[in-house]
Enzyme design. Structure first.
Site, PDB file in Angstrom:
ATOM      1  CG  ASP A   1      -0.409   0.159   2.524  1.00  0.00           C
ATOM      2  OD1 ASP A   1       0.483   1.006   2.684  1.00  0.00           O
ATOM      3  OD2 ASP A   1      -0.861  -0.535   3.455  1.00  0.00           O
TER       4      ASP A   1
ATOM      5  CD  GLU B   1      -3.335  -4.113   0.075  1.00  0.00           C
ATOM      6  OE1 GLU B   1      -2.678  -3.668   1.036  1.00  0.00           O
ATOM      7  OE2 GLU B   1      -3.340  -5.311  -0.259  1.00  0.00           O
ATOM      8  CB  THR B   2      -7.053  -0.564   3.750  1.00  0.00           C
ATOM      9  OG1 THR B   2      -7.360   0.752   4.205  1.00  0.00           O
ATOM     10  CG2 THR B   2      -6.505  -1.380   4.913  1.00  0.00           C
TER      11      THR B   2
ATOM     12  CG  ASN C   1      -3.167  -2.550   6.543  1.00  0.00           C
ATOM     13  OD1 ASN C   1      -2.262  -2.804   5.757  1.00  0.00           O
ATOM     14  ND2 ASN C   1      -4.258  -3.294   6.633  1.00  0.00           N
TER      15      ASN C   1
ATOM     16  CG  ASP D   1      -4.798  -5.458   3.902  1.00  0.00           C
ATOM     17  OD1 ASP D   1      -3.577  -5.632   3.740  1.00  0.00           O
ATOM     18  OD2 ASP D   1      -5.271  -4.458   4.476  1.00  0.00           O
TER      19      ASP D   1
ATOM     20  CG  ASP E   1     -17.995   3.056   5.990  1.00  0.00           C
ATOM     21  OD1 ASP E   1     -18.110   3.028   7.218  1.00  0.00           O
ATOM     22  OD2 ASP E   1     -17.477   4.011   5.365  1.00  0.00           O
TER      23      ASP E   1
ATOM     24  CD  GLU F   1     -21.892   3.328   9.157  1.00  0.00           C
ATOM     25  OE1 GLU F   1     -21.469   3.547  10.307  1.00  0.00           O
ATOM     26  OE2 GLU F   1     -21.201   3.502   8.136  1.00  0.00           O
TER      27      GLU F   1
ATOM     28  CG  ASP G   1     -18.459   3.080  14.441  1.00  0.00           C
ATOM     29  OD1 ASP G   1     -19.165   2.130  14.826  1.00  0.00           O
ATOM     30  OD2 ASP G   1     -18.856   3.934  13.630  1.00  0.00           O
TER      31      ASP G   1
END
Length: 766
Positions: free
Chosen positions: A155, A255-256, A258, A285, A399, A447, A522
């Protein structure tokens, strides 16, 4: 919602403008075959990418992920539908020096930066503007990740201090990113099995929301090499099955940003543990894979899916299609990050302000993904279908999902539940929801809120969509933690306990479209909800520091009494599992996991945020309580209605499926229903209406601080009431929930029962 973490620091001014509506959505999945793909014999690789505004695109191929220049580059040809493509033989690639994994990225030119034959990497030759009047942001110095890449080399959050090199603007526009940029991998065919997908009706599920890495990172029963990985998570399938979980919902696994989380293991600077900053919508990821070879993450993810499927557990993933990791403006309209979508076709992939110079923002991340554009929608549909069909995922939690209901592209935000051309409706049209009675299909979960006007849409999603029921959460929290401060009537409670027909029944949806929960990732954990009066996010590692987090948690520490805190947690868990709708709890809630009052630990890749598998007696007792309550729910279809309960006439004549009572054992009248000073409520469900093994179920809830005497209604003829559980502290222990056959006899009609303050009573008629 997610963390309040920001990749960029500047605010963006959202200006009003006219909606630009996309044409009718393109039906079909993966019809353009985009990405870098081998042919059937692996003799050739075809690269295909979309851009409606580029004037030149070239693919650059590499033999290594980082630290080396390209081995060759090939110019793509623009064809039908604004698809740019070229085919290169593997022999040609090998002769160029790409003898192993094919790593690749694109460079693109356009109106704001036309191609010049004299351009070289790291030069400004041909540059006109960072952004033109049409919103184009082409920059050939930025190597671009293929939006359709099936795996990604790494990433953008590298530990070498070059993250800013992805930005445009006068300082960085001429910095070349070829050696550092994340690259797509061309993958060979993979036959790893995903097992047999469960076909269980959604109404019968119990959802367990958990971070994939956090699930096993501290689990010493798993080999160190597999902790925090897909492999490790698969090894916990049996444990979750024994808990009674039927669906595991992983926080983002696409994939993010991190990779740099552990660069400084005691710092939270720039860390992104939760993963709500997506860099590619197809790639698992790589950080979560113990096998990091080309294709390894894909194979390991699929093997994990099979492990859960073999245990009868569905796998859901949390997906983020409302924004991307490219972020919003860094300092001004000229300075944005560019590593993928923005450099290929900014106005297609992002929702811009009406002057096309800035970004719309309903996400809190200073930009919106352009969910109304047909091509951008195709990417959503294609990638979701890939995770469903190829990788084996059973359902998806979206999200900030109202952003996917937007009906315009630039300069505005207007949500619609009914417009067939929204991303929300395209998804369920092209991949239908699972039938109410079970079978093949997708479990769709929203959400139902975002940020800004028009984005709070609880109860207003299209057919086929379930929702995180934030009103359920807030109503029960207020009754438990704000008695005498916030007004909650018995009518409010009854509506939530019975499946929230006011939210879902009016548009033809069912109780199972309500996801009932007390906490999610959260916010506070279940234990902290009843142990903390306020957030404490500024504390030192490993419990912080974490910025952001809501100041309105509707929490209370129960006067600091530990036994009462555990009792309140039992009540919260019990009520969720006894309510109409689909129950969900967060990983570790079953063992009273605490993050020490941090309500936004998005950046804590630490032992404090990983599940702890070494349990105290109190934690073990709570796990047993949860396990047995889940088992009770699963054993009784009367708690899992396919339709909203029908009510009795209120006279005890059993003319309906559900009957409400005051503590005195009589039907509430209008005055009782509407009086927030009444804190006791009971309900009886006729099990015979559902083919239940129990003739009837009775739940009594005492929300008052003192004892309340409940007079029990008549059980069915020839039956008596038996106690399954009383959540009061007097009963605390490993046997707080009776196992089937050991329930304590109470009696029949008119039997009185003293239920202590703030407790739940569950009875069965037999």
């Amino acid at each position: 919602m997610r963390s309040f973490w920001r990749v960029t620091l500047a605010a963006v001014l959202v200006t009003a403008g006219l909606a630009l509506v996309s044409p009718a959505a393109q039906a079909g999945i993966d019809t353009q075959a985009l990405g870098g793909r081998y042919d059937a014999t692996a003799s050739n690789v075809t690269f295909r990418v979309y851009s409606s505004r580029a004037t030149r695109i070239a693919v650059y191929v590499y033999a290594a992920a980082t630290g080396a220049q390209e081995k060759a580059s090939y110019v793509l040809t623009k064809g039908t539908g604004d698809i740019w493509a070229t085919t290169v033989s593997t022999a040609t690639l090998q002769s160029a020096g790409v003898t192993g994994t094919v790593y690749y990225g694109y460079r693109a030119w356009g109106p704001n930066w036309p191609y010049s034959a004299s351009w070289t990497k790291g030069s400004s030759t041909g540059f006109v503007a960072d952004v033109d009047a049409s919103g184009n942001r082409f920059n050939p110095n930025k190597l671009l990740l293929d939006p359709y890449a099936r795996e990604v080399s790494h990433d953008t959050a590298l530990p070498d201090g070059v993250a800013s090199d992805y930005s445009s603007g006068p300082t960085k526009r001429a910095v070349d990113t070829g050696t550092i940029a994340p690259k797509g991998l061309v993958l060979a065919a993979d036959a790893t099995s995903i097992g047999t997908k469960p076909t269980r009706a959604f109404k019968d599920d119990v959802v367990y929301e958990v971070h994939l890495r956090g699930l096993t990172k501290s689990d010493t029963s798993i080999a160190a090499a597999y902790r925090g990985t897909y492999k490790g998570a698969g090894l916990k399938a049996a444990a979750l099955a024994s808990l009674g979980v039927t669906a595991v919902e992983f926080l983002p696994v696409q994939e993010t940003q991190n990779d740099a989380n552990d660069t400084n293991p005691t710092s939270t600077s720039g860390d992104n543990y939760w993963g709500y900053m997506t860099e590619n919508y197809f790639a698992p990821d790589r950080r979560y894979s113990s096998d990091k070879t080309a294709g390894g993450p894909t194979k390991e993810f699929k093997a994990m899916i099979k492990a859960y499927h073999d245990a009868g557990i569905k796998v859901y993933i949390d997906v983020v299609y409302n924004h991307t990791a490219e972020g919003g403006p860094i300092t001004d309209k000229n300075t944005y990050n560019i590593f993928s979508w923005r450099g290929l076709d900014n106005p297609t992939y992002y929702s811009l302000t009406s002057d096309m110079q800035g970004s719309m923002d309903n996400t809190g991340l200073l930009h919106n993904y352009n969910t109304r554009n047909t091509v951008a929608q195709n990417l959503i549909v294609d990638s979701v279908a890939y995770w469903k069909n190829t990788l084996g995922v059973d359902g998806f939690r979206f999200d900030l999902a109202p952003v996917l209901g937007n009906t315009c592209q630039h300069g505005c935000f207007t949500y619609s539940r009914t417009d067939p051309n929204t991303a929300l409706n395209r998804l369920t049209t092209e991949m239908p929801a699972r039938p109410a009675g079970g079978g093949s299909g997708v479990d769709w979960i929203a959400e139902p809120w975002a940020l800004g006007a028009g984005t709070y849409q609880v109860g207003n999603f299209p057919a086929g969509w379930a929702e995180w029921n934030g009103i359920y959460r807030d109503t029960i929290r207020r009754d438990q933690n704000k008695m005498g401060v916030d007004a909650v009537t018995p009518s409010d409670l009854a509506t939530r306990f019975a499946g929230s027909s006011d939210l879902y029944g009016d548009d033809g949806r069912k109780p199972f479209h309500s996801i009932d929960f007390m906490v999610v990732h959260d916010g506070f954990t279940l234990k902290d909800l009843y142990s903390c009066n306020a957030k404490n996010n500024g504390q030192a590692w490993p419990y912080g520091p974490s910025d952001g987090g809501s100041d309105d948690n509707i929490s209370w520490d129960q006067g600091g009494v530990a036994a009462d805190q555990r009792k309140a947690a039992r009540n919260g868990m019990a009520l969720v599992l006894l309510s109409g709708g689909v129950p969900m709890f967060t990983g570790g809630d079953e063992t009273l996991r605490s993050v020490n009052c941090n309500n936004n630990p998005y950046n804590l890749d630490s032992s404090a945020n990983w599940l702890d598998w070494s349990l105290t007696t109190d934690e073990s007792n709570f796990q047993t309580f949860t396990q047995r309550m889940v088992a009770f729910r699963k054993a009784h279809p009367a708690l899992r209605p396919a339709n909203f309960y029908t009510a009795s006439d209120g006279n005890g004549n059993g003319l309906g499926q559900l009957e409400w009572f005051t503590a005195a054992g009589v039907a509430p009248d209008g005055a009782y229903w509407g009086d927030a000073n009444n804190h006791a409520l009971a309900w009886r469900i006729d099990g015979t209406e559902f083919g239940d093994s129990a003739a009837a179920l009775y739940t009594g809830y005492n929300g008052w601080s003192g004892d309340v005497t409940f007079t029990l209604p008549a059980p069915p003829a020839g039956k008596s009431w038996y106690r399954v559980t009383d959540t009061s502290t007097w009963a605390e222990g490993s046997g707080q929930v009776a196992t089937p056959g050991t329930e304590a006899l109470l009696g029949g009609a008119g039997t009185t029962y003293v239920l202590h303050g703030r407790a739940v009573l569950l009875l069965i008629a037999k």
